[in-house]
Design a protein around this motif. Sequence first.
Motif, PDB file in Angstrom:
ATOM      1  N   THR A   1       0.634  -0.723  -0.118  1.00 49.87           N
ATOM      2  CA  THR A   1      -0.158  -0.209   0.175  1.00 49.87           C
ATOM      3  C   THR A   1       0.616   1.341   0.283  1.00 49.87           C
ATOM      4  O   THR A   1       0.339   2.204   0.433  1.00 49.87           O
ATOM      5  N   GLY A   2       1.856   1.271  -0.217  1.00 49.63           N
ATOM      6  CA  GLY A   2       2.928   2.374  -0.156  1.00 49.63           C
ATOM      7  C   GLY A   2       3.282   3.071   1.184  1.00 49.63           C
ATOM      8  O   GLY A   2       4.511   3.660   0.454  1.00 49.63           O
TER       9      GLY A   2
ATOM     10  N   MET B   1      -1.331  -3.709 -10.144  1.00 44.04           N
ATOM     11  CA  MET B   1      -3.092  -3.672 -10.744  1.00 44.04           C
ATOM     12  C   MET B   1      -3.260  -4.146 -12.224  1.00 44.04           C
ATOM     13  O   MET B   1      -2.782  -2.980 -12.341  1.00 44.04           O
TER      14      MET B   1
ATOM     15  N   MET C   1       2.858  -0.551  -9.425  1.00 45.13           N
ATOM     16  CA  MET C   1       1.654   0.240  -8.481  1.00 45.13           C
ATOM     17  C   MET C   1       3.614   0.604  -7.424  1.00 45.13           C
ATOM     18  O   MET C   1       3.240   1.012  -6.442  1.00 45.13           O
TER      19      MET C   1
ATOM     20  N   LEU D   1       4.510   3.865  -5.120  1.00 40.67           N
ATOM     21  CA  LEU D   1       3.856   4.912  -5.341  1.00 40.67           C
ATOM     22  C   LEU D   1       2.911   5.292  -3.621  1.00 40.67           C
ATOM     23  O   LEU D   1       3.060   4.256  -2.773  1.00 40.67           O
TER      24      LEU D   1
ATOM     25  N   LEU E   1      -1.870   5.520  -5.089  1.00 38.36           N
ATOM     26  CA  LEU E   1      -2.886   3.839  -4.862  1.00 38.36           C
ATOM     27  C   LEU E   1      -4.309   3.757  -4.774  1.00 38.36           C
ATOM     28  O   LEU E   1      -5.358   3.293  -5.105  1.00 38.36           O
TER      29      LEU E   1
ATOM     30  N   ARG F   1      -6.123   5.419  -7.784  1.00 43.02           N
ATOM     31  CA  ARG F   1      -5.859   3.699  -8.546  1.00 43.02           C
ATOM     32  C   ARG F   1      -6.797   2.794  -8.141  1.00 43.02           C
ATOM     33  O   ARG F   1      -6.984   1.998  -9.223  1.00 43.02           O
TER      34      ARG F   1
ATOM     35  N   MET G   1      -7.254   1.016  -4.383  1.00 40.33           N
ATOM     36  CA  MET G   1      -6.346   0.460  -3.698  1.00 40.33           C
ATOM     37  C   MET G   1      -6.666   1.023  -2.364  1.00 40.33           C
ATOM     38  O   MET G   1      -6.261   2.078  -2.034  1.00 40.33           O
TER      39      MET G   1
END
Length: 262
Positions: A50-51, A62, A67, A70, A75, A78, A80
């Motif tokens: 999850t960044g 994804m 991803m 990021l 995210l 996008r 998530m």
Amino acid sequence: MSLLAVEDIGISFGGLIAVDKVGFSVEPGQVFSIIGPNGAGKTTLFNLVTGIYKPHRGRVMMAGETMTGLAPHVLAKRGMSRTFQNLQIFFRMTALENVMVGRHLSERSSFLSDLFGLPASAKQNKVTCEAAQALLERVGLGGVANTTAGSLPYGALKRLEIARALAAAPKVLLLDEPAAGCNAVETEAIDHLICDIAKSGVGVVLIEHDMKLVMKISDRVLVLAQGRRLAEGPPREVREDPAVIAAYLGEHGAKEADRAHG
């Protein structure tokens, strides 16, 4: 092409390898659970996906798009979204306001419109309010929309956090121990909610210690131990794996998992 694909991802903190060459994929409408003992690297893996953490190796995809690395808010745009182990609720705000916060990425009004109370701002606020109310209804909290979050029971707060995560209209939803600390009735409500979310086509990635819940609702299960993949497969296959029983479930846990399908 998988909705979410994690390939050979890993990270180290100093000389400690926290997650090492872990990979998995999630399809639309699938419940994919990640289990393992405390310290196995489950939440660290979530943070990589999850960044929150930038992986030292591997990548996150994804729908075929890279991803990796990021920022979380990117995210979220996008598709998530996630919840956390510890409640991240605004306790002085109402249940409705908490969910409205989760809609901010999809709002169209500008800062100036909000500042001066222009019609566009009022229209957007109405749309956001209606969407948030619908999500509260979906998680079984429609009747407490105007109740201050801090006065809600623990199980309701867990569902409120899921509603707020859903407010971003995710394609992939990551839930970090959504039933932790819940009683049997609260856990069952979360069980039904997760299944409902998956049926809508969202890919759900779940970290959970409640083996009855995991074995009941999961399509596939990944077992981590010391940051590495120990096993992966359908629930029945995983719960009967001798290595999983030895490293995590134990005899009692294996029996509990069996009861989920008894």
